[in-house]
Design a protein around this motif. Structure first.
Motif, PDB file in Angstrom:
ATOM      1  N   ASP A 128      66.774   9.783-114.367  1.00  0.00           N
ATOM      2  CA  ASP A 128      65.698   9.744-113.366  1.00  0.00           C
ATOM      3  C   ASP A 128      65.685   8.419-112.596  1.00  0.00           C
ATOM      4  O   ASP A 128      64.999   8.304-111.580  1.00  0.00           O
ATOM      5  CB  ASP A 128      64.326   9.973-114.037  1.00  0.00           C
ATOM      6  CG  ASP A 128      64.115   9.042-115.223  1.00  0.00           C
ATOM      7  OD1 ASP A 128      65.057   8.878-116.020  1.00  0.00           O
ATOM      8  OD2 ASP A 128      63.014   8.494-115.344  1.00  0.00           O
ATOM      9  N   ASP A 188      61.112  21.384-116.622  1.00  0.00           N
ATOM     10  CA  ASP A 188      62.394  21.565-115.924  1.00  0.00           C
ATOM     11  C   ASP A 188      63.558  20.864-116.621  1.00  0.00           C
ATOM     12  O   ASP A 188      64.711  21.263-116.461  1.00  0.00           O
ATOM     13  CB  ASP A 188      62.266  21.078-114.450  1.00  0.00           C
ATOM     14  CG  ASP A 188      61.638  19.700-114.314  1.00  0.00           C
ATOM     15  OD1 ASP A 188      60.878  19.289-115.222  1.00  0.00           O
ATOM     16  OD2 ASP A 188      61.904  19.021-113.299  1.00  0.00           O
ATOM     17  N   ILE A 189      63.272  19.828-117.410  1.00  0.00           N
ATOM     18  CA  ILE A 189      64.381  19.104-118.057  1.00  0.00           C
ATOM     19  C   ILE A 189      64.308  19.175-119.588  1.00  0.00           C
ATOM     20  O   ILE A 189      65.118  18.554-120.282  1.00  0.00           O
ATOM     21  CB  ILE A 189      64.438  17.626-117.597  1.00  0.00           C
ATOM     22  CG1 ILE A 189      63.080  16.930-117.812  1.00  0.00           C
ATOM     23  CG2 ILE A 189      64.889  17.512-116.147  1.00  0.00           C
ATOM     24  CD1 ILE A 189      63.162  15.416-117.710  1.00  0.00           C
ATOM     25  N   ALA A 224      57.242  18.051-118.366  1.00  0.00           N
ATOM     26  CA  ALA A 224      58.529  18.123-117.645  1.00  0.00           C
ATOM     27  C   ALA A 224      59.362  19.316-118.103  1.00  0.00           C
ATOM     28  O   ALA A 224      60.497  19.145-118.571  1.00  0.00           O
ATOM     29  CB  ALA A 224      59.302  16.811-117.818  1.00  0.00           C
ATOM     30  N   LYS A 272      67.819  14.980-120.988  1.00  0.00           N
ATOM     31  CA  LYS A 272      67.673  14.268-119.715  1.00  0.00           C
ATOM     32  C   LYS A 272      66.382  13.456-119.638  1.00  0.00           C
ATOM     33  O   LYS A 272      66.195  12.667-118.707  1.00  0.00           O
ATOM     34  CB  LYS A 272      67.649  15.284-118.562  1.00  0.00           C
ATOM     35  CG  LYS A 272      69.006  15.741-118.126  1.00  0.00           C
ATOM     36  CD  LYS A 272      68.844  16.467-116.810  1.00  0.00           C
ATOM     37  CE  LYS A 272      70.157  16.973-116.273  1.00  0.00           C
ATOM     38  NZ  LYS A 272      69.936  17.980-115.243  1.00  0.00           N
ATOM     39  N   ALA A 273      65.458  13.680-120.564  1.00  0.00           N
ATOM     40  CA  ALA A 273      64.144  13.036-120.441  1.00  0.00           C
ATOM     41  C   ALA A 273      64.243  11.529-120.642  1.00  0.00           C
ATOM     42  O   ALA A 273      65.037  11.042-121.448  1.00  0.00           O
ATOM     43  CB  ALA A 273      63.188  13.621-121.477  1.00  0.00           C
ATOM     44  N   ASN A 274      63.429  10.827-119.890  1.00  0.00           N
ATOM     45  CA  ASN A 274      63.336   9.380-120.047  1.00  0.00           C
ATOM     46  C   ASN A 274      62.284   9.096-121.134  1.00  0.00           C
ATOM     47  O   ASN A 274      61.112   9.398-120.947  1.00  0.00           O
ATOM     48  CB  ASN A 274      62.898   8.772-118.709  1.00  0.00           C
ATOM     49  CG  ASN A 274      62.759   7.271-118.784  1.00  0.00           C
ATOM     50  OD1 ASN A 274      62.918   6.668-119.842  1.00  0.00           O
ATOM     51  ND2 ASN A 274      62.450   6.662-117.649  1.00  0.00           N
TER      52      ASN A 274
HETATM   53  P1  ATP Z   1      52.764  19.216-116.660  1.00  0.00           P
HETATM   54  O1  ATP Z   1      52.315  20.555-116.190  1.00  0.00           O
HETATM   55  O2  ATP Z   1      52.880  19.130-118.137  1.00  0.00           O
HETATM   56  O3  ATP Z   1      52.009  18.066-116.054  1.00  0.00           O
HETATM   57  P2  ATP Z   1      54.807  18.775-114.654  1.00  0.00           P
HETATM   58  O4  ATP Z   1      56.270  19.080-114.594  1.00  0.00           O
HETATM   59  O5  ATP Z   1      53.916  19.380-113.636  1.00  0.00           O
HETATM   60  O6  ATP Z   1      54.296  19.067-116.136  1.00  0.00           O
HETATM   61  P3  ATP Z   1      55.410  16.103-115.160  1.00  0.00           P
HETATM   62  O7  ATP Z   1      55.821  16.533-116.501  1.00  0.00           O
HETATM   63  O8  ATP Z   1      54.641  14.817-115.081  1.00  0.00           O
HETATM   64  O9  ATP Z   1      54.568  17.217-114.489  1.00  0.00           O
HETATM   65  O10 ATP Z   1      56.717  16.026-114.279  1.00  0.00           O
HETATM   66  C1  ATP Z   1      56.787  15.802-112.887  1.00  0.00           C
HETATM   67  C2  ATP Z   1      58.245  15.562-112.525  1.00  0.00           C
HETATM   68  O11 ATP Z   1      58.681  14.339-113.127  1.00  0.00           O
HETATM   69  C3  ATP Z   1      59.194  16.650-113.035  1.00  0.00           C
HETATM   70  O12 ATP Z   1      60.228  16.872-112.116  1.00  0.00           O
HETATM   71  C4  ATP Z   1      59.754  16.066-114.294  1.00  0.00           C
HETATM   72  O13 ATP Z   1      61.050  16.517-114.588  1.00  0.00           O
HETATM   73  C5  ATP Z   1      59.759  14.571-114.028  1.00  0.00           C
HETATM   74  N1  ATP Z   1      59.504  13.855-115.284  1.00  0.00           N
HETATM   75  C6  ATP Z   1      58.339  13.789-115.960  1.00  0.00           C
HETATM   76  N2  ATP Z   1      58.480  13.105-117.093  1.00  0.00           N
HETATM   77  C7  ATP Z   1      59.756  12.717-117.146  1.00  0.00           C
HETATM   78  C8  ATP Z   1      60.524  11.980-118.085  1.00  0.00           C
HETATM   79  N3  ATP Z   1      59.979  11.491-119.215  1.00  0.00           N
HETATM   80  N4  ATP Z   1      61.823  11.787-117.819  1.00  0.00           N
HETATM   81  C9  ATP Z   1      62.385  12.258-116.705  1.00  0.00           C
HETATM   82  N5  ATP Z   1      61.726  12.961-115.781  1.00  0.00           N
HETATM   83  C10 ATP Z   1      60.427  13.194-115.988  1.00  0.00           C
END
Ligand code: ATP
Length: 482
Positions: free
Chosen positions: A322, A274-275, A272, A280-282
């Motif tokens: 989220d 972006d956050i 994640a 902001k992470a859960n």
């Molecule tokens: P990666 O390449 O590591 O898989 P990614 O961003 O493609 O990263 P995820 O990290 O699974 O894939 O995230 C997908 C979406 O879900 C993103 O917008 C991310 O911000 C959100 N997200 C993922 N994990 C969390 C979390 N723990 N808390 C809040 N939002 C999350």
């Protein structure tokens, strides 16, 4: 900063990339605050390793730490995009042969989903090293690619054993095996039959089979009816994400990867980016992974305490951004709210857990080498754009001895010779089936001669020996083959 306690148990902690460090460190803090006694050894993997030029994404020091401590809490790891870089997650999983991927999906209080109120509480147990993920792929012709699906007897028996042992450790009453054995009778069929054999050792747990497509359907229609589902790698990959979706998404999905030596616990979501660093992470999925880890090291009281405090926090309407609705707080505030509730109970009961007693199985434990084995013939895969009739004529004309007889040609699994010309689209990839005319005359030398004769007219790219065990063919027939 993590202070150690000089306890008997040390856990390797890989904080990981993106949101990894924030959610991992607060998880350890909460695990400790729940009363669990363990020390932490921090280890690197992922982006930091790739920037140092370590191709597998996991430095030797980290591998040594995991070998020593045998229990790992891992944050998400970045995988380099594009060709060349291997996933650090896969490196860890393969190095320590963590063959069982355990993904619980449980309805959580205050987390809205289309299934809220149904009481979903299931676990998907996915075989994690075999199947199409063995990574054996070839372009057989410029137009046809192949991926080998390998299912072993021991791999199937191990995951079935893991599923029953896991069910027992959580007092669960049923295990269902989900396969596509009606179509892939040998590969998925072997997985099913090993499950059925292992099930006999667990008479107090209900066991049954469901076809994977029906399982997907039933998971959406009646998810509350499922308890433990065990399945092959590819099926499990898809089903476990589906199951996460039933209970609020990947942000709430913990997981365990178990092998015989090492167990690794991690959230299912990615880094994640972006956050990351924005509070902001859960952390729920990571905390629940920590709870699984605590049960693995038999810190049952601390595990129950942490799980209850988390459930109560969510029940009180406190969650991260989220989750839709009021009551959203930052990552740290959410974690503080959990800490404040340690020792209080939610209205969602925690199951009684007992140690996971997984019987270890080795290839020799399941070996059933049949005493009677016969060589029936040979499948030879060739590349050509010519019509099947022409292919048959040319091959028959090329055969200069009578050791083998051409009996069938198929294109993408459908018989195209003998018989009327097929209407199906045909590609430059034929499977030619040869049966041995006299099995006594079969030898690798006669096979080489056959290949040389075929090679005189067509390019062959693959052969497969056809065998029967106890007179039962151990190869599939083509669609339309008698
Ligand atoms: P990666 O390449 O590591 O898989 P990614 O961003 O493609 O990263 P995820 O990290 O699974 O894939 O995230 C997908 C979406 O879900 C993103 O917008 C991310 O911000 C959100 N997200 C993922 N994990 C969390 C979390 N723990 N808390 C809040 N939002 C999350």
């Amino acid at each position: 900063m993590i202070n150690n306690l000089n306890s008997k148990r040390t856990v390797t902690v890989i904080e990981g990339d993106g949101v990894g460090p924030e959610i991992t460190s607060l998880t350890i803090d909460l695990m400790r605050a729940s009363g669990a006694m363990f020390d932490v050894e921090l280890a690197e993997a992922g982006e930091v390793a790739f920037t140092k030029g370590i191709a597998g994404g996991v430095p030797q020091d980290t591998l040594d730490s995991v070998s020593r401590n045998k229990v790992v809490l891992k944050g998400p790891l970045a995988t380099p995009i594009g060709e060349g870089g291997k996933s650090a997650n896969v490196t860890l999983r393969k190095t320590f042969e963590m063959f069982a991927n355990i993904r619980p999906a449980r309805e959580l209080p205050g987390i809205p989903s289309p299934f809220s109120g149904r009481g979903i509480d299931l676990v998907i147990i996915r075989e994690n090293v075999e199947d199409l993920y063995a990574g054996i792929e070839h372009m057989q012709t410029p137009n046809v690619a192949q991926c080998l699906k390998l299912i072993s007897r021991v791999g199937s028996a191990r995951i079935a054993e893991a599923a029953f042992a896991f069910a027992l450790s959580q007092g669960r009453s049923s295990v269902v095996v989900a396969t596509k054995a009606n179509i892939m009778k040998l590969t998925e069929g072997l997985f099913k039959s090993e499950f059925e054999r292992i099930a006999k050792g667990y008479p107090n747990i209900e066991s049954s089979h469901i076809l994977i497509d029906n399982c997907a359907h039933q998971l959406v229609m009646k998810p509350e009816d499922f308890d433990v589902i065990v399945t092959t790698n590819m099926n499990g990959d898809i089903l476990s994400d589906l199951a996460s979706g039933l209970v609020g998404g990947l942000g709430f999905s913990p997981s365990a990867n178990l092998g015989y030596e090492v167990a690794m616990f991690e959230a299912v979501h990615g880094t994640a980016p972006d956050i990351a660093g924005k509070n902001k992470a859960n952390p729920t999925a990571m905390i629940l992974s920590g709870v699984m880890l605590l049960r693995h090291i038999e810190e049952f009281t601390a595990a129950d305490k942490l799980e209850q405090a988390l459930l109560l926090t969510l029940e009180d309407g406190i969650h991260t951004f989220d989750v839709p609705g009021t009551g959203a707080v930052g990552t740290l505030e959410f974690s503080e709210a959990i800490k404040l509730r340690l020792g209080s109970l939610s209205s969602y009961p925690t199951k009684t857990h007992s140690p996971l007693a997984m019987k270890k199985l080795w290839p020799e434990d399941v070996d059933v080498t049949p005493p009677s084995r016969s060589k029936d013939g040979l499948d030879v895969l060739i590349e050509t754009n010519e019509e099947a009739q022409v292919v048959a004529q040319k091959i028959q004309a090329a055969l200069r001895d009578d050791n083998f007889r051409l009996t069938m040609i198929s294109n993408r699994g459908t018989r195209v010779w003998p018989g009327a010309p097929s209407n199906a689209t045909q590609v430059d990839h034929y499977r030619c089936r040869f049966l041995a005319t006299k099995k006594s005359r079969w030898s690798d030398e006669t096979v080489s001669r056959l290949l040389a004769q075929i090679g005189g007219v067509y390019r062959w790219m693959h052969i497969e020996k056809l065998e029967s065990y106890h007179d039962k063919p151990q190869y599939s027939k083509a669609q339309g083959e008698d």
